[in-house]
Design an enzyme around this catalytic site. Sequence first.
Site, PDB file in Angstrom:
ATOM      1  N   ASP A 204       0.836  -1.211   0.000  1.00  0.00           N
ATOM      2  CA  ASP A 204       0.000   0.000   0.000  1.00  0.00           C
ATOM      3  C   ASP A 204       0.871   1.262   0.000  1.00  0.00           C
ATOM      4  O   ASP A 204       1.968   1.271   0.561  1.00  0.00           O
ATOM      5  CB  ASP A 204      -0.899  -0.024   1.250  1.00  0.00           C
ATOM      6  CG  ASP A 204      -2.053   0.955   1.142  1.00  0.00           C
ATOM      7  OD1 ASP A 204      -2.279   1.508   0.050  1.00  0.00           O
ATOM      8  OD2 ASP A 204      -2.729   1.176   2.167  1.00  0.00           O
TER       9      ASP A 204
ATOM     10  N   ASN B 248     -10.537  -2.764  -6.452  1.00  0.00           N
ATOM     11  CA  ASN B 248      -9.777  -1.745  -7.198  1.00  0.00           C
ATOM     12  C   ASN B 248     -10.442  -1.332  -8.507  1.00  0.00           C
ATOM     13  O   ASN B 248     -10.074  -0.323  -9.117  1.00  0.00           O
ATOM     14  CB  ASN B 248      -8.341  -2.221  -7.496  1.00  0.00           C
ATOM     15  CG  ASN B 248      -7.430  -2.213  -6.287  1.00  0.00           C
ATOM     16  OD1 ASN B 248      -6.457  -2.959  -6.212  1.00  0.00           O
ATOM     17  ND2 ASN B 248      -7.712  -1.345  -5.305  1.00  0.00           N
TER      18      ASN B 248
HETATM   19  C1  FPP Z   1      -1.610   0.410  -3.381  1.00  0.00           C
HETATM   20  O1  FPP Z   1      -1.220   1.703  -3.622  1.00  0.00           O
HETATM   21  C2  FPP Z   1      -1.167  -0.520  -4.372  1.00  0.00           C
HETATM   22  C3  FPP Z   1      -1.947  -1.155  -5.290  1.00  0.00           C
HETATM   23  C4  FPP Z   1      -3.291  -0.724  -5.738  1.00  0.00           C
HETATM   24  C5  FPP Z   1      -1.521  -2.394  -5.867  1.00  0.00           C
HETATM   25  C6  FPP Z   1      -0.046  -2.671  -5.809  1.00  0.00           C
HETATM   26  C7  FPP Z   1       0.461  -2.617  -7.163  1.00  0.00           C
HETATM   27  C8  FPP Z   1       1.757  -2.621  -7.502  1.00  0.00           C
HETATM   28  C9  FPP Z   1       2.886  -2.792  -6.583  1.00  0.00           C
HETATM   29  C10 FPP Z   1       2.087  -2.429  -8.915  1.00  0.00           C
HETATM   30  C11 FPP Z   1       1.379  -3.399  -9.794  1.00  0.00           C
HETATM   31  C12 FPP Z   1       2.163  -4.620  -9.969  1.00  0.00           C
HETATM   32  C13 FPP Z   1       1.739  -5.631 -10.688  1.00  0.00           C
HETATM   33  C14 FPP Z   1       2.673  -6.741 -11.001  1.00  0.00           C
HETATM   34  C15 FPP Z   1       0.361  -5.638 -11.170  1.00  0.00           C
HETATM   35  P1  FPP Z   1      -2.360   2.803  -3.633  1.00  0.00           P
HETATM   36  O2  FPP Z   1      -2.574   3.206  -5.042  1.00  0.00           O
HETATM   37  O3  FPP Z   1      -3.579   2.301  -2.941  1.00  0.00           O
HETATM   38  O4  FPP Z   1      -1.676   3.917  -2.792  1.00  0.00           O
HETATM   39  P2  FPP Z   1      -2.401   5.055  -1.959  1.00  0.00           P
HETATM   40  O5  FPP Z   1      -3.179   4.358  -0.862  1.00  0.00           O
HETATM   41  O6  FPP Z   1      -1.274   5.860  -1.448  1.00  0.00           O
HETATM   42  O7  FPP Z   1      -3.284   5.802  -2.909  1.00  0.00           O
END
Ligand code: FPP
Length: 255
Positions: A25, A73
Site C-alpha cells: 500500500d 480496485n
Molecule cells: C496500493 O497503492 C497498491 C496497489 C493498488 C496495488 C499494488 C500494485 C503494484 C505494486 C504495482 C502493480 C504490480 C503488478 C505486477 C500488477 P495505492 O494506489 O492504494 O496507494 P495510496 O493508498 O497511497 O493511494
Amino acid sequence: MPRSGSHMTHLSPSRIPSHVAIIMDGNGRWASARGLPRAMGHRKGVEALREAVRAASECGISYLTLFAFSSENWSRPEGEISDLMGLLRTFIRRDLAVLHRENVRIRVIGDRTTLASDILPLLLEAEETTQDNSGITLVIAFNYGARDEIVRAMRRLAGEVAAGRIDPEDITAGRIEAALDTAGIPDPDLIIRTSGEERLSNFLLWQAAYAELMFIPDFWPDFSRETFRAALARYAGRERRFGGLQPATTLAVGS
Ligand code: FPP
C-alpha cells in the site's frame, strides 16, 4: 546483530516464517508526495515488488503472497486501472523468464472470470511455465477479494452437496481450504501492510486466522530488502500460541 562484514540484520533460520503475505500500500501517496502522477508510484511499486521477491527467496521464505489488484480496485478511475493492468502485462512479459531461471514458482489467486481476454493467458503461462520449479512460490493476488474467494468456494461446495457427491456434514475446515484459491498453500505466518494503514482490506480473511500482523509506516515503493529483513527480525520476537497457553515450539516450517 549485524553479520560480520555485512550491514544485514541477522536472522535465525528457525524463526523465518514459511509464508509471508504483503499488502503493498501507498504507491499513490509516494507519488503525490513527490508531485508525480500516481502511475509513477505504481511503476516504482513494481521495482519494490521485484526486490521483495529476491529478499524473500534469499531469506528462505517458502511462500510470498503479494496483493497486486483487489476486486475492489475496479472502482478506481479507468486510467489507473489500465495502468495497473499494463504493469501486470509488462511484469509477466519481462520478468517471467528471469523468475523461471531463478527457480521461482508462480501461483495466481483471485477471480479469473472477469479479466481482460489477454490477461488470463499470461497468468496461465506464468503458472504453467514455472509449475515444476522448486524455489520460492510467488503467489500473485490479482482481481482478488477474500469474500469473493469464500463465496466462490462455498458455491463449489454447495454444488457438490446438491449433486449428492458429499453430505453437508462432510464440509470441514479442510474441505473449505481445498475449495479456496489458496488450496495447497499453507496459511500466512506473517501479513505485512505498508503505508501505515492498519486493516486487512478483504485480504486472505480465512487464511489470516492465526497470522501475525505487522504494519509498517513506509510507502510500498520505499520497501527495501532491509525493511523486509527488519520485519522478519520483529516477527522472530513474536510469541505465537495458536489459541493455546504455551508458545508454539516451532514458529515456522521455513528452512
Ligand atoms: C496500493 O497503492 C497498491 C496497489 C493498488 C496495488 C499494488 C500494485 C503494484 C505494486 C504495482 C502493480 C504490480 C503488478 C505486477 C500488477 P495505492 O494506489 O492504494 O496507494 P495510496 O493508498 O497511497 O493511494
